[in-house]
Design a protein around this motif. Structure first.
Motif, PDB file in Angstrom:
ATOM      1  N   GLY A 285       0.693  -1.431  -0.049  1.00  0.00           N
ATOM      2  CA  GLY A 285      -0.185   0.048  -0.112  1.00  0.00           C
ATOM      3  C   GLY A 285       0.970   1.232  -0.064  1.00  0.00           C
ATOM      4  N   LEU A 286       2.029   1.072   0.051  1.00  0.00           N
ATOM      5  CA  LEU A 286       2.946   2.469   0.069  1.00  0.00           C
ATOM      6  C   LEU A 286       2.821   3.211  -1.160  1.00  0.00           C
ATOM      7  CD1 LEU A 286       5.515   3.898   1.305  1.00  0.00           C
ATOM      8  CD2 LEU A 286       6.902   2.563  -0.141  1.00  0.00           C
ATOM      9  N   THR A 287       2.621   4.397  -1.186  1.00  0.00           N
ATOM     10  CA  THR A 287       2.299   5.390  -2.206  1.00  0.00           C
ATOM     11  C   THR A 287       3.751   6.233  -2.397  1.00  0.00           C
ATOM     12  OG1 THR A 287       1.528   7.257  -0.957  1.00  0.00           O
ATOM     13  CG2 THR A 287       0.055   5.578  -1.645  1.00  0.00           C
ATOM     14  N   GLU A 288       3.895   6.911  -3.661  1.00  0.00           N
ATOM     15  CA  GLU A 288       4.918   7.574  -3.914  1.00  0.00           C
ATOM     16  C   GLU A 288       5.140   8.987  -3.123  1.00  0.00           C
ATOM     17  OE1 GLU A 288       6.900  10.101  -7.500  1.00  0.00           O
ATOM     18  OE2 GLU A 288       5.213   8.687  -7.988  1.00  0.00           O
ATOM     19  N   ALA A 289       3.764   9.540  -2.734  1.00  0.00           N
ATOM     20  CA  ALA A 289       3.668  10.683  -1.971  1.00  0.00           C
ATOM     21  C   ALA A 289       4.256  10.394  -0.424  1.00  0.00           C
ATOM     22  CB  ALA A 289       2.475  11.040  -1.746  1.00  0.00           C
ATOM     23  N   LEU A 290       3.892   9.105   0.051  1.00  0.00           N
ATOM     24  CA  LEU A 290       4.537   8.891   1.727  1.00  0.00           C
ATOM     25  C   LEU A 290       6.075   8.438   1.167  1.00  0.00           C
ATOM     26  CD1 LEU A 290       4.101   8.156   4.594  1.00  0.00           C
ATOM     27  CD2 LEU A 290       3.095   5.924   3.819  1.00  0.00           C
ATOM     28  N   ALA A 291       6.299   7.703   0.278  1.00  0.00           N
ATOM     29  CA  ALA A 291       7.672   7.496   0.076  1.00  0.00           C
ATOM     30  C   ALA A 291       8.447   8.908  -0.009  1.00  0.00           C
ATOM     31  CB  ALA A 291       8.105   6.536  -1.216  1.00  0.00           C
ATOM     32  N   GLN A 292       8.044   9.834  -0.675  1.00  0.00           N
ATOM     33  CA  GLN A 292       8.539  10.964  -0.589  1.00  0.00           C
ATOM     34  C   GLN A 292       8.652  11.898   0.767  1.00  0.00           C
ATOM     35  OE1 GLN A 292      10.323  12.154  -3.167  1.00  0.00           O
ATOM     36  NE2 GLN A 292       9.452  11.552  -5.249  1.00  0.00           N
ATOM     37  N   GLN A 293       7.857  11.575   1.338  1.00  0.00           N
ATOM     38  CA  GLN A 293       7.630  12.227   2.568  1.00  0.00           C
ATOM     39  C   GLN A 293       8.824  11.182   3.560  1.00  0.00           C
ATOM     40  OE1 GLN A 293       5.986  14.797   4.064  1.00  0.00           O
ATOM     41  NE2 GLN A 293       7.396  14.398   5.694  1.00  0.00           N
ATOM     42  N   ILE A 294       8.774  10.001   3.640  1.00  0.00           N
ATOM     43  CA  ILE A 294       9.671   9.194   4.425  1.00  0.00           C
ATOM     44  C   ILE A 294      11.255   9.887   4.062  1.00  0.00           C
ATOM     45  CG2 ILE A 294      10.831   7.080   4.622  1.00  0.00           C
ATOM     46  CD1 ILE A 294       7.882   5.930   4.266  1.00  0.00           C
ATOM     47  N   SER A 295      11.572   9.837   2.718  1.00  0.00           N
ATOM     48  CA  SER A 295      12.674  10.639   2.285  1.00  0.00           C
ATOM     49  C   SER A 295      13.161  11.827   2.811  1.00  0.00           C
ATOM     50  CB  SER A 295      12.884  10.368   0.867  1.00  0.00           C
ATOM     51  OG  SER A 295      14.048  10.981   0.059  1.00  0.00           O
ATOM     52  N   GLN A 296      12.348  12.556   2.753  1.00  0.00           N
ATOM     53  CA  GLN A 296      12.589  14.012   3.321  1.00  0.00           C
ATOM     54  C   GLN A 296      12.748  14.070   4.828  1.00  0.00           C
ATOM     55  OE1 GLN A 296       9.117  16.788   2.230  1.00  0.00           O
ATOM     56  NE2 GLN A 296       9.697  18.165   3.977  1.00  0.00           N
ATOM     57  N   ASP A 297      12.061  13.208   5.408  1.00  0.00           N
ATOM     58  CA  ASP A 297      12.243  13.246   6.839  1.00  0.00           C
ATOM     59  C   ASP A 297      13.393  12.618   7.191  1.00  0.00           C
ATOM     60  OD1 ASP A 297       9.435  14.311   7.356  1.00  0.00           O
ATOM     61  OD2 ASP A 297       8.524  12.388   7.746  1.00  0.00           O
ATOM     62  N   LEU A 298      13.788  11.625   6.600  1.00  0.00           N
ATOM     63  CA  LEU A 298      15.134  10.776   6.976  1.00  0.00           C
ATOM     64  C   LEU A 298      16.286  11.826   6.619  1.00  0.00           C
ATOM     65  CD1 LEU A 298      14.738   7.214   5.354  1.00  0.00           C
ATOM     66  CD2 LEU A 298      14.665   7.902   7.873  1.00  0.00           C
ATOM     67  N   SER A 299      15.946  12.661   5.789  1.00  0.00           N
ATOM     68  CA  SER A 299      17.292  13.498   5.302  1.00  0.00           C
ATOM     69  C   SER A 299      17.349  14.631   6.300  1.00  0.00           C
ATOM     70  CB  SER A 299      16.816  14.190   3.876  1.00  0.00           C
ATOM     71  OG  SER A 299      16.688  13.463   2.907  1.00  0.00           O
ATOM     72  N   ALA A 300      16.212  14.841   7.185  1.00  0.00           N
ATOM     73  CA  ALA A 300      16.367  15.759   8.287  1.00  0.00           C
ATOM     74  C   ALA A 300      16.934  15.389   9.396  1.00  0.00           C
ATOM     75  CB  ALA A 300      14.800  16.301   8.621  1.00  0.00           C
ATOM     76  N   LEU A 301      17.107  14.037   9.725  1.00  0.00           N
ATOM     77  CA  LEU A 301      17.744  13.502  10.792  1.00  0.00           C
ATOM     78  C   LEU A 301      19.200  13.837  10.794  1.00  0.00           C
ATOM     79  CD1 LEU A 301      16.250  10.271  10.980  1.00  0.00           C
ATOM     80  CD2 LEU A 301      15.820  11.898  12.721  1.00  0.00           C
ATOM     81  N   LYS A 302      19.910  14.009  11.909  1.00  0.00           N
ATOM     82  CA  LYS A 302      21.465  14.044  12.044  1.00  0.00           C
ATOM     83  C   LYS A 302      21.847  12.808  11.659  1.00  0.00           C
ATOM     84  CE  LYS A 302      21.203  17.763  15.736  1.00  0.00           C
ATOM     85  NZ  LYS A 302      21.477  17.915  17.218  1.00  0.00           N
ATOM     86  N   PRO A 303      23.234  12.777  10.624  1.00  0.00           N
ATOM     87  CA  PRO A 303      23.697  11.496  10.268  1.00  0.00           C
ATOM     88  C   PRO A 303      24.626  10.794  11.473  1.00  0.00           C
ATOM     89  CG  PRO A 303      25.014  13.486   9.485  1.00  0.00           C
ATOM     90  CD  PRO A 303      23.678  14.162  10.092  1.00  0.00           C
ATOM     91  N   ARG A 304      24.971  11.855  12.428  1.00  0.00           N
ATOM     92  CA  ARG A 304      25.888  11.076  13.353  1.00  0.00           C
ATOM     93  C   ARG A 304      25.331  11.774  15.036  1.00  0.00           C
ATOM     94  NH1 ARG A 304      30.093   8.181  11.928  1.00  0.00           N
ATOM     95  NH2 ARG A 304      31.298   8.610  13.860  1.00  0.00           N
ATOM     96  N   VAL A 305      25.384  10.912  15.950  1.00  0.00           N
ATOM     97  CA  VAL A 305      25.093  11.331  17.413  1.00  0.00           C
ATOM     98  C   VAL A 305      26.035  12.623  17.971  1.00  0.00           C
ATOM     99  CG1 VAL A 305      23.603   9.425  17.717  1.00  0.00           C
ATOM    100  CG2 VAL A 305      26.160   9.385  18.539  1.00  0.00           C
ATOM    101  N   ASP A 306      27.216  12.491  17.192  1.00  0.00           N
ATOM    102  CA  ASP A 306      28.454  13.455  17.726  1.00  0.00           C
ATOM    103  C   ASP A 306      28.930  12.865  19.187  1.00  0.00           C
ATOM    104  OD1 ASP A 306      30.420  15.284  18.114  1.00  0.00           O
ATOM    105  OD2 ASP A 306      28.909  16.879  18.127  1.00  0.00           O
TER     106      ASP A 306
END
Length: 564
Positions: A285-306
């Motif tokens: 049931g995954l839609t392209e709109a949701l997949a794009q949202q997931i991609s956007q949200d993951l990009s907002a996360l910090k890559p490392r915990v420092d």
């Protein structure tokens, strides 16, 4: 002759006086500065830094109740880890939570028979089986309390439906508001949750600092994933991703804490969320709109915990605070060091400035190494530090003898003992940080692959087409300085990093959650527990080697109605 004896006696007395003075005389005055105390404020009543308050001030900078995720977090979780109500009231006041209700908190089912039964789980008195099962359309029957806990663990790792466990579904329904508060906590940009120690006893020894609600954050993450997997099993993919991303953000919040423990707990929280992410991408049931949202949200996360930041502040402050207390007796001294060390050196004269300078030297080296971006170069630097630390043990008998006659040598010897107790296991901590970074990057690539399939009807043969307009850059394998491993397998694919052992195990990971995990990946294929035992993967040597970080789609489906 008498004069010679007199002069000899005077010399011996002076030598003895010098010896006793250097051994038991007063310590030098502590200098405030970068190379000694590291910080110059805030100060305690004795004019030396208060490291408890320093950490608290660092955490609260720029935080107000309106942007603080800890406010909805406390609203949902309540008094954490058997916290007294009076202390909880102080904590609420410190973050600006003034309207909390004391009877609405999240209570996560634990490995406790009474609590399990209170939410409707049926515990069998038959201890013959350590697992759980269900007959026909009946609800699961748990032969032991640990079996019930295993079931809960699996519902956080695999999609499930209300019919698979009506009591647990009722528990989720009864706690919707608390779970929504946790989602709100993840949306806030800040997360200031002070230690009760800083509020009630700011002069307490830093090593005994009570970490605020660290265990509660684990329970919060588990609760979010329980609802995420239920929503996924019921077809609510947007809701499932909302809970999953909230868990990822909660891990980021906790990981912003000042100690390595905060970092590791934050990494663990994010780790349990990535399984739901993979199930989402595998859902029809995954839609392209949701997949794009997931991609956007993951990009907002910090890559490392420092991790370097925690070494530079919290871990360094632990060492400096204890060293100061030990050699000056300030603020009541310290009781966090072994009796033997205290008996040998507590009453001897020491040079606190030299001791602090030695501590800072080693922490400076650790921070510098932990900040190296290249994985191999960082490991080389950390290995060199570990070798140098082991070198401090060389010639120890001579050092101990020299410590009797020299304040400087005594200070060095005692500091080396303290460092052996306080220097963190940086290599292990940075490995956890690297693994977390690689998991995030794999999730970003997998999300890009899902978008590609939704646009073109199938997965690409290589990762190269993703760089066009779906993924800005395909990351390399952090552990190998080489491209990620990717290949099409049937209607799905195998994507993996070689992991910490830096060896390509051909898409094998021998561990998922526990030894009784229902599925594992072996040579790129999902095997259930029975199939796993029939493979060549059973020899013990593979358990030490199969640590590839893997995304293998489609994900396996749990058959909840079958005996486990």
């Amino acid at each position: 002759m008498k004069k010679k004896l007199l002069y000899t006696g005077i010399f011996l007395l002076l030598a003895l006086g010098w010896f006793l003075y250097q051994l038991f005389g007063p310590n030098a005055k502590v200098r405030l500065g970068r190379t000694t105390t590291y910080i110059s404020e805030p100060l305690a009543a004795d004019g030396l830094p208060n490291y408890v308050l320093a950490l608290d001030q660092m955490q609260r900078e720029g935080v107000i109740p309106e942007n603080n995720g800890a406010v909805p977090f406390l609203r949902a979780m309540g008094p954490c880890e058997n916290m007294k109500l009076a202390d909880f009231a102080l904590l609420c006041d410190a973050v600006g939570l003034n309207d909390v209700k004391l009877d609405t908190f999240l209570s996560m089912p634990r490995e406790d028979g009474q609590l399990m039964e209170s939410i409707g789980f049926r515990l069998s008195k038959d201890k013959a089986s350590k697992h759980w099962d269900r007959e026909s359309d009946d609800e699961p029957i748990f032969h032991t309390e640990s079996a019930a806990y295993e079931f809960l663990d699996l519902t956080r790792a695999y999609p499930w439906a209300e019919t698979d466990s009506p009591p647990l579904a009722n528990w989720v329904a009864d706690h919707q508001q608390q779970l929504d508060w946790l989602v709100e906590a993840g949306k806030q940009p800040e997360f200031y949750l002070p230690s009760i120690s800083a509020l009630t006893n700011p002069e307490e020894e830093l090593i005994y600092l009570l970490l605020p609600c660290v265990q509660a954050s684990r329970e919060a993450g588990r609760a979010l994933m329980t609802r995420a997997q239920l929503r996924l099993g019921e077809g609510d993919l947007e809701g499932a991703w909302g809970d999953t991303f909230a868990c990822l953000r909660l891990g980021e919040h906790v990981g912003n804490g000042p100690t390595i423990i905060h970092k590791l707990v934050g990494i663990a929280l994010q780790g349990i969320a990535y399984r739901a992410h993979d199930h989402l991408l595998s859902h029809e049931g995954l839609t392209e709109a949701l997949a794009q949202q997931i991609s956007q949200d993951l990009s907002a996360l910090k890559p490392r915990v420092d991790m370097a930041k925690a070494i530079n502040t919290g871990e360094r402050f632990f060492c400096l605070d204890t060293t100061l207390r030990f050699c000056t007796g300030r603020l009541g001294g310290t009781d966090s060091i072994g009796d033997g060390v205290e008996q040998v050196a507590a009453k001897a004269a020491l040079n606190p400035n030299l001791m602090l300078e030695i501590c800072n030297h080693w922490y400076d080296r650790l921070v510098e190494a932990a900040r190296i971006e290249d994985y191999q170069q960082r490991q080389t630097a950390l290995d060199q530090i570990n070798n140098d630390l082991r070198g401090l043990q060389v010639g120890k008998p001579k050092k101990i003898l020299g410590a009797i006659f020299s304040t400087s040598q005594r200070s060095r010897t005692v500091t080396e003992i303290l460092l052996s107790l306080f220097l963190p296991a940086v290599s292990a901590a940075t490995h956890a940080e690297d693994r977390s970074q690689m998991q995030l990057e794999l999730a970003q690539v997998a999300t890009a692959l899902a978008i590609y399939k939704l646009q073109y009807g199938e997965y690409p043969k290589t990762l190269e087409p993703l760089t066009a307009d779906i993924l800005e850059k395909v990351p390399a394998d952090l552990f190998a300085a080489a491209p990620l491993n990717y290949r099409r397998v049937g209607e799905g694919y195998l994507l993996y990093s070689v992991g910490k052992n830096e060896t390509d195990d051909n898409g094998t990971n021998t561990y998922f959650y526990n030894d009784d995990a229902p599925f594992r990946v072996y040579k790129g294929e999902w095997l259930d527990s029975e199939q796993w035992l029939q493979t060549e993967a059973d020899p013990p040597e593979l358990y030490d080697e199969g640590d590839d970080l893997i995304i293998r789609l489609p994900m396996p489906k749990m058959q909840w109605h079958k005996a486990q």
